[in-house]
Motif scaffolding. Sequence first.
Motif, short mmCIF file in Angstrom:
data_model
loop_
_atom_site.label_atom_id
_atom_site.label_comp_id
_atom_site.label_asym_id
_atom_site.label_seq_id
_atom_site.Cartn_x
_atom_site.Cartn_y
_atom_site.Cartn_z
N UNK A 48 0.41 -1.16 0.11
CA UNK A 48 -0.29 -0.18 0.23
C UNK A 48 1.46 1.19 0.19
N UNK A 49 0.65 2.17 -0.74
CA UNK A 49 1.34 3.42 -1.39
C UNK A 49 1.02 4.62 -1.36
N UNK A 50 1.63 5.80 -0.94
CA UNK A 50 0.66 6.84 -1.29
C UNK A 50 0.31 6.95 -2.82
N UNK A 51 -1.56 7.59 -2.40
CA UNK A 51 -0.93 7.59 -4.07
C UNK A 51 -0.25 8.53 -5.25
N UNK A 52 -0.44 8.40 -6.45
CA UNK A 52 0.61 9.10 -7.25
C UNK A 52 0.91 8.45 -8.69
N UNK A 53 0.81 9.37 -9.88
CA UNK A 53 1.52 9.07 -10.83
C UNK A 53 2.44 8.48 -10.94
N UNK A 54 3.25 8.95 -10.11
CA UNK A 54 4.66 8.22 -10.43
C UNK A 54 4.65 6.39 -9.99
N UNK A 55 3.57 6.72 -8.73
CA UNK A 55 3.27 4.75 -8.32
C UNK A 55 2.99 4.55 -9.72
N UNK A 56 1.43 4.90 -10.38
CA UNK A 56 1.10 3.97 -11.20
C UNK A 56 2.61 4.42 -12.64
N UNK A 57 2.79 4.43 -12.89
CA UNK A 57 3.90 4.41 -13.96
C UNK A 57 4.83 3.13 -13.48
N UNK A 58 5.43 3.33 -12.54
CA UNK A 58 6.25 2.30 -11.67
C UNK A 58 5.66 0.91 -11.38
N UNK A 158 -16.34 9.38 -6.26
CA UNK A 158 -16.69 8.74 -5.39
C UNK A 158 -16.03 9.06 -3.36
N UNK A 159 -14.42 8.95 -4.34
CA UNK A 159 -13.04 9.12 -2.72
C UNK A 159 -12.87 10.25 -2.68
N UNK A 160 -13.33 11.79 -3.52
CA UNK A 160 -12.71 12.73 -3.36
C UNK A 160 -10.89 12.49 -3.53
N UNK A 161 -10.55 12.26 -4.66
CA UNK A 161 -9.65 12.25 -4.86
C UNK A 161 -9.82 13.38 -5.95
N UNK A 162 -8.12 13.97 -5.83
CA UNK A 162 -8.22 15.41 -7.09
C UNK A 162 -8.91 14.92 -8.10
N UNK A 163 -8.93 15.92 -9.14
CA UNK A 163 -9.09 15.10 -10.68
C UNK A 163 -8.78 16.08 -11.35
N UNK A 164 -7.78 15.79 -12.25
CA UNK A 164 -6.68 16.74 -12.97
C UNK A 164 -7.89 16.53 -14.70
N UNK A 165 -7.42 17.76 -15.62
CA UNK A 165 -8.11 17.62 -16.58
C UNK A 165 -6.59 16.80 -17.77
N UNK A 166 -7.61 16.47 -18.54
CA UNK A 166 -6.28 16.33 -19.15
C UNK A 166 -4.77 17.14 -19.71
N UNK A 167 -4.69 18.33 -19.57
CA UNK A 167 -3.69 18.65 -19.71
C UNK A 167 -3.20 18.70 -17.87
N UNK A 168 -3.51 18.80 -17.63
CA UNK A 168 -3.15 18.86 -15.63
C UNK A 168 -2.38 16.88 -15.58
N UNK A 169 -3.09 16.24 -16.09
CA UNK A 169 -2.72 14.67 -16.10
C UNK A 169 -1.53 14.82 -17.07
N UNK A 170 -1.55 15.39 -18.23
CA UNK A 170 -0.72 14.90 -19.08
C UNK A 170 1.10 15.50 -18.43
N UNK A 171 0.33 16.80 -17.93
CA UNK A 171 1.86 17.08 -17.35
C UNK A 171 2.63 16.19 -16.49
N UNK A 172 1.88 15.41 -15.15
CA UNK A 172 2.05 15.18 -14.16
C UNK A 172 2.23 13.85 -15.06
N UNK A 173 2.30 13.58 -15.64
CA UNK A 173 2.69 12.33 -16.59
C UNK A 173 4.53 12.35 -16.77
N UNK A 174 4.42 13.63 -17.59
CA UNK A 174 5.55 13.80 -18.55
C UNK A 174 7.00 14.42 -17.22
N UNK A 175 5.96 14.75 -15.90
CA UNK A 175 7.66 15.47 -15.37
C UNK A 175 7.13 13.55 -14.23
#
Length: 399
Positions: A48-58, A158-175
């Motif tokens: 169980x890890x902190x939820x993040x884009x980095x964890x998804x790519x890992x 449902x989980x009240x987790x932050x929701x990113x628009x397409x541009x924000x999601x792209x930026x996180x993946x690229x970072x």
Amino acid sequence: MTGDTLPEGLDLTLPEGEWLPAPEPTSALPATPAYFHGDAGGVVLTSVLPRSTAARLFAEVLGKELFRELRQKGGYSYTAAAEYQPRDTDHDTVVAYADALPAKQDALVGAFVDVLAKLRAGRIEQADLDSVRASALAQFDSPDLAAAMLPGTAMNLLMRHRHLAVAGARAEIEAVTVEDLHRVAQELWADALMQVPGRGVDWAGLTDAAASPEIVTGRRYSALEDGKVALLVAKDGISLVTPNGQVTVRYADCALMQVFPDGARHLVGNDGFSITVEPTLYRLTLGRLAPLDAGVPPASVVRMPARDPALIPRPNPSNVQLRAARPDRSGAVTAWIWLLGTLTVLLTAATGVVVFAQTDPELSPEGPDWAAVFFSGLLTVACAYPWIEYLRKRRRGEG
């Protein structure tokens, strides 16, 4: 459902109610990383890890590395992969798994652990990150992007987790960088629970999740069929020791003790460990269970109805006869061990007197007789060793 309008009579309005968050992650494990013996089909690891884009790519990088090392290079596994699963508002679960035939399971476990060691040491290929990043970015080019994102969007709402628009999601993946994946790899290992077939993986630094970290110091009662299996009964707890591990339940931390009229006891600790005491299977009498009845909180005691006599376990007579022919230790041996203990105490005192006498100028004007000192010390050690070994084994429930 597709279409521009809702069918007549269909109302999608949600009822009013109170939002309840998902339960916070908890663990009954005394320490992590940990392992336990499971299905012989392969290896499974969860963390169980902190939820993040980095964890998804890992998780994607981990899956590629497992597939490459365990299937393509080693040939140990047919299926080797890893998955990322959102768990709640702030956490995700990474699951890694690999299967293997029985003949290759030991090699599979070693290679699986080696992959994790490689990633948490920071040996992550930039090419692997670039590959999974490209796949993650490609989803935004789908003509059905809005429909594809709908389940994830609903989950975030449902989980009240932050929701990113397409541009924000792209930026996180690229970072995301290799250093970010290295950090996730270390976090994954720190919280890991691994199911393994065959032998344990203590050698890799994992703790046995199915064994208590300590045992009580108490009276030992051997199993009638196997002298290597024993119950240790003490004033503050009870332990079961076997060649494969040890389990302890402290009376103060006992959540439940079922008491049966035939004398059996079933104890469950707050940490999830449990011990079943069947007097018919051990060299003990019901009177020896008094510490359990006195130590377990009354609120944790549940009186059970009488069991069908056919359900009360009995030892195999042939195995009991074999044990009788090979007793753990005769009374003469026990007496000899205690005699050595007494001699050890006396010889230790005598050695001290000899050393004092030989080094005192008035008592030994001609100088110390080092041969006498050496002989006295050697005799003390010769008596002390078997006594110390006896105490060590008794402490571990082996004697």
